[in-house]
Scaffold this motif. Structure first.
Motif, short mmCIF file in Angstrom:
data_model
loop_
_atom_site.label_atom_id
_atom_site.label_comp_id
_atom_site.label_asym_id
_atom_site.label_seq_id
_atom_site.Cartn_x
_atom_site.Cartn_y
_atom_site.Cartn_z
N VAL A 148 -44.58 40.15 14.33
CA VAL A 148 -45.17 38.80 14.34
C VAL A 148 -45.85 38.51 13.01
O VAL A 148 -45.70 37.42 12.43
N ILE A 149 -46.62 39.47 12.51
CA ILE A 149 -47.34 39.30 11.23
C ILE A 149 -46.34 39.00 10.11
O ILE A 149 -46.56 38.12 9.28
N LYS A 150 -45.22 39.71 10.12
CA LYS A 150 -44.21 39.50 9.09
C LYS A 150 -43.52 38.15 9.24
O LYS A 150 -43.38 37.40 8.27
N ARG A 151 -43.11 37.81 10.46
CA ARG A 151 -42.35 36.58 10.69
C ARG A 151 -43.23 35.33 10.46
O ARG A 151 -42.75 34.31 9.97
N ALA A 152 -44.52 35.45 10.82
CA ALA A 152 -45.42 34.30 10.66
C ALA A 152 -46.07 34.29 9.28
O ALA A 152 -46.87 33.38 8.98
N ASN A 153 -45.76 35.30 8.45
CA ASN A 153 -46.30 35.39 7.10
C ASN A 153 -47.84 35.32 7.09
O ASN A 153 -48.46 34.56 6.35
N ILE A 154 -48.44 36.14 7.96
CA ILE A 154 -49.90 36.17 8.08
C ILE A 154 -50.47 37.13 7.05
O ILE A 154 -50.05 38.29 6.94
N THR A 155 -51.44 36.67 6.28
CA THR A 155 -52.11 37.51 5.28
C THR A 155 -53.61 37.33 5.44
O THR A 155 -54.08 36.34 5.99
N GLN A 156 -54.33 38.33 4.95
CA GLN A 156 -55.80 38.24 5.06
C GLN A 156 -56.44 38.36 3.70
O GLN A 156 -55.95 39.08 2.83
#
Length: 321
Positions: free
Chosen positions: A313-321
């Motif tokens: 999910v983190i990869k597909r939604a391009n989530i970064t912090q």
């Protein structure tokens, strides 16, 4: 031949030493490290289980709160502790299965640097909207979201929090665009949700119940595999057009790498016994915590599946912090 005998003898001696260590365990207090403040769900679960496990094993289990970095500080402390069974970690879904895929150089790998004891509890999530929301079901909301991309907003406990990652998964499954509004914790996000400043949010049933009793929120669904007895008439989210969507934050006990299997089995047995104790069960359920339990292997398999899910999910939604 002589060398082989020495190796066999050494292995037998080591096995006997480990067995003796496990037989006498514990002979002093056991430290339970958690990464969140006193009074929160993780802390409450740890203290309830620590009390009952200590009573069974004849030594106090002392909870130590090491807060900061979304639980990562506590995990680093556990990873660096002596592998003697006298330091155990109450890990959670975020620190075990989200942060490792969100933050570079986190300082630990839960799948290789920790040993499983067992799953403790989960905290079912609900999908809530303000009481004056026009949406009466998940289908209503999704129909609007598809017709009006980006107009709806959702609140989270912050970038990288499990309800942030879970809502992004919800969006991916449903094929909708809903704008993220991050907050610093549950309280401010719920405050703005009840005031109608954001349109929706996923959060734990623990946080939802007071708002429901005060009629400040409406529930559209539960993010569980089946409806909850505590919320009669509230269907699952997955039954309303979002297949396979289950988002339940969880807690588990782990030890540093290298703790003898016999000691971990002792801890696992004490944990499972505590989860079947009527007093412990009543205490857990009173604050919206649902017992899980099982073997160390069950926890290992669960962590791997959760890590696969949330890293994707983190990869597909391009989530970064």
């Amino acid at each position: 031949m002589f060398v082989r005998r020495i190796v066999v003898a050494a292995a037998m001696a080591l096995g006997l030493a480990c067995a003796a260590q496990a037989a006498g365990y514990p002979n002093r207090p056991v430290k339970v490290i958690i990464g969140f403040p006193a009074g929160g769900p993780t802390d409450v679960a740890a203290r309830i289980l620590a009390k009952h496990m200590g009573e069974q094993l004849g030594q106090p289990f002392v909870v130590e709160n090491r807060t900061g970095a979304s639980g990562a500080i506590a995990v680093r402390g556990a990873v660096g502790a002596e592998p003697d069974g006298y330091t155990i970690l109450m890990g959670n879904s975020g620190s075990m299965s989200v942060l490792p895929y969100l933050i570079k150089d986190l300082g630990y790998d839960p799948l290789t640097q920790l040993e499983p004891i067992g799953l403790v509890v989960n905290l079912p999530s609900v999908l809530a909207v303000p009481t004056n929301s026009p949406f009466k079901s998940v289908q209503d909301m999704l129909a609007y979201a598809k017709a009006n991309p980006g107009k709806l907003t959702y609140a989270s406990q912050g970038i990288g929090s499990l309800n942030h990652i879970a809502t992004e998964w919800f969006k991916l499954i449903a094929g909708v665009d809903i704008t993220h509004v991050p907050y610093r914790g549950d309280a401010p996000s719920i405050q703005d949700l009840t005031a109608g400043r954001v349109d929706m949010s996923f959060f734990s049933i623990v946080s939802a119940l007071p708002q429901l009793q005060g009629q400040r929120l409406r529930l559209l669904g539960v993010a569980t595999s089946k409806p909850l007895d505590e919320l009669p008439g509230v269907p699952t989210v997955m039954s309303q057009g979002v297949p396979d969507f289950v988002a339940e934050p969880w807690n588990a006990f782990l030890t540093p790498k290298g703790v003898p299997a016999d000691i971990r089995e002792k801890l696992n047995k004490a944990m499972n016994n505590a989860l079947q104790d009527k007093e412990a069960l009543a205490s857990l359920r009173s604050v919206g915590l649902y017992p899980m339990g099982g073997s160390p292997q069950d926890l290992e398999n669960y962590m791997k599946s959760q890590s696969t899910l949330w890293s994707d999910v983190i990869k597909r939604a391009n989530i970064t912090q």
